[in-house]
Scaffold this active site. Sequence first.
Site, PDB file in Angstrom:
ATOM      1  N   ASP A  67       0.874  -1.201  -0.050  1.00  0.00           N
ATOM      2  CA  ASP A  67      -0.006   0.205   0.081  1.00  0.00           C
ATOM      3  C   ASP A  67       0.783   1.318  -0.003  1.00  0.00           C
ATOM      4  O   ASP A  67       2.063   1.266   0.174  1.00  0.00           O
ATOM      5  CB  ASP A  67      -1.107  -0.059   1.464  1.00  0.00           C
ATOM      6  N   ASN A 136      -6.984  -1.999  14.203  1.00  0.00           N
ATOM      7  CA  ASN A 136      -8.501  -2.332  13.856  1.00  0.00           C
ATOM      8  C   ASN A 136      -8.767  -3.465  13.103  1.00  0.00           C
ATOM      9  O   ASN A 136      -9.988  -3.834  12.539  1.00  0.00           O
ATOM     10  CB  ASN A 136      -9.096  -1.287  13.171  1.00  0.00           C
ATOM     11  N   HIS A 138      -7.054  -4.165  10.179  1.00  0.00           N
ATOM     12  CA  HIS A 138      -6.832  -4.019   8.890  1.00  0.00           C
ATOM     13  C   HIS A 138      -5.555  -4.845   8.448  1.00  0.00           C
ATOM     14  O   HIS A 138      -4.819  -4.951   9.099  1.00  0.00           O
ATOM     15  CB  HIS A 138      -6.934  -2.468   8.283  1.00  0.00           C
ATOM     16  N   GLU A 143      -9.682  -1.902   5.366  1.00  0.00           N
ATOM     17  CA  GLU A 143     -10.333  -1.360   6.632  1.00  0.00           C
ATOM     18  C   GLU A 143     -11.573  -2.229   6.875  1.00  0.00           C
ATOM     19  O   GLU A 143     -12.137  -2.667   5.826  1.00  0.00           O
ATOM     20  CB  GLU A 143     -10.555   0.232   6.444  1.00  0.00           C
TER      21      GLU A 143
HETATM   22  P1  PGA Z   1       2.421  -1.209  12.461  1.00  0.00           P
HETATM   23  O1  PGA Z   1       1.322  -1.268  11.408  1.00  0.00           O
HETATM   24  O2  PGA Z   1       3.576  -2.017  12.187  1.00  0.00           O
HETATM   25  O3  PGA Z   1       2.937   0.100  12.436  1.00  0.00           O
HETATM   26  O4  PGA Z   1       1.686  -1.354  13.664  1.00  0.00           O
HETATM   27  C1  PGA Z   1       0.704  -2.331  11.259  1.00  0.00           C
HETATM   28  C2  PGA Z   1      -0.659  -2.001  10.174  1.00  0.00           C
HETATM   29  O5  PGA Z   1      -1.138  -0.807  10.335  1.00  0.00           O
HETATM   30  O6  PGA Z   1      -0.787  -2.720   9.383  1.00  0.00           O
END
Ligand code: PGA
Length: 241
Positions: A67, A136, A138, A143
């Site tokens: 992404d 959350n 995702h 999302e």
């Molecule tokens: P993070 O992000 O490694 O910064 O916790 C993970 C994500 O949002 O997929």
Amino acid sequence: MYRMICRNYEELSRVGAHVMAEQVKRKPDSVLGLATGGTPVAMYAALSDMYRRGDLDFSRVTTFNLDEYYPIRKDNRQSYDFFMWDNLFSHVNISRENIHIPNGETKNPEAACAAYDEAVRAAGGLDLLLLGIGVNGHIGFNEPAPALTLATHVTELDASTIEANARFFAQKDEVPRHALTMGIGAIMGARRLLLLISGDNKAAVVKKLFSGAVSTETPASLLLLHPDLTIVLDEAAARLL
Ligand code: PGA
């Protein structure tokens, strides 16, 4: 599904790097799906060390990132393009033309997303896809929602994602509201999935992930349907299991 609980972030990062390295050693022209965020930073440092020591060769590897924020300039320090060069690509012998990251600068995001899926297909699909999980639930920027999108697409970030990612920006209102993300189709189409989950703030979503239900409201739970999924957690993330 294979699940492993590591003592801490350092051990989780070593295990993650080992899985990626073994993939590349077994198939030097591997197509890797890559993730950004706080979680894979030490894993990328470990892979960079392996390259420096002469233990790993990226010259035939192809990569596709999950992404990118939209819109964002590549030279913005918070872009995932910048992150990848900073944390991995500048430190290893990967060919620039083999690197794919959704283009946060494009004027035509729909065409760029369609071209991205086509490029994944043309490369023969992903051999191993590294994933993180949002607080959350995702994956990539897919999302929680009543339905998930199969194709790479433009998406609006969840309020909780903006909150979680604000730590990387000077101010919360600098976090882009949109992103380009691989859809659930390319993610589930990868031959192997590696999900890394670290830290206390992920404990609640980890509990949900292992609740025994699959729901698009916890997008990561769909990964449990994949035939070759490895989940590596640290004790902090696993503390509610
Ligand atoms: P993070 O992000 O490694 O910064 O916790 C993970 C994500 O949002 O997929």
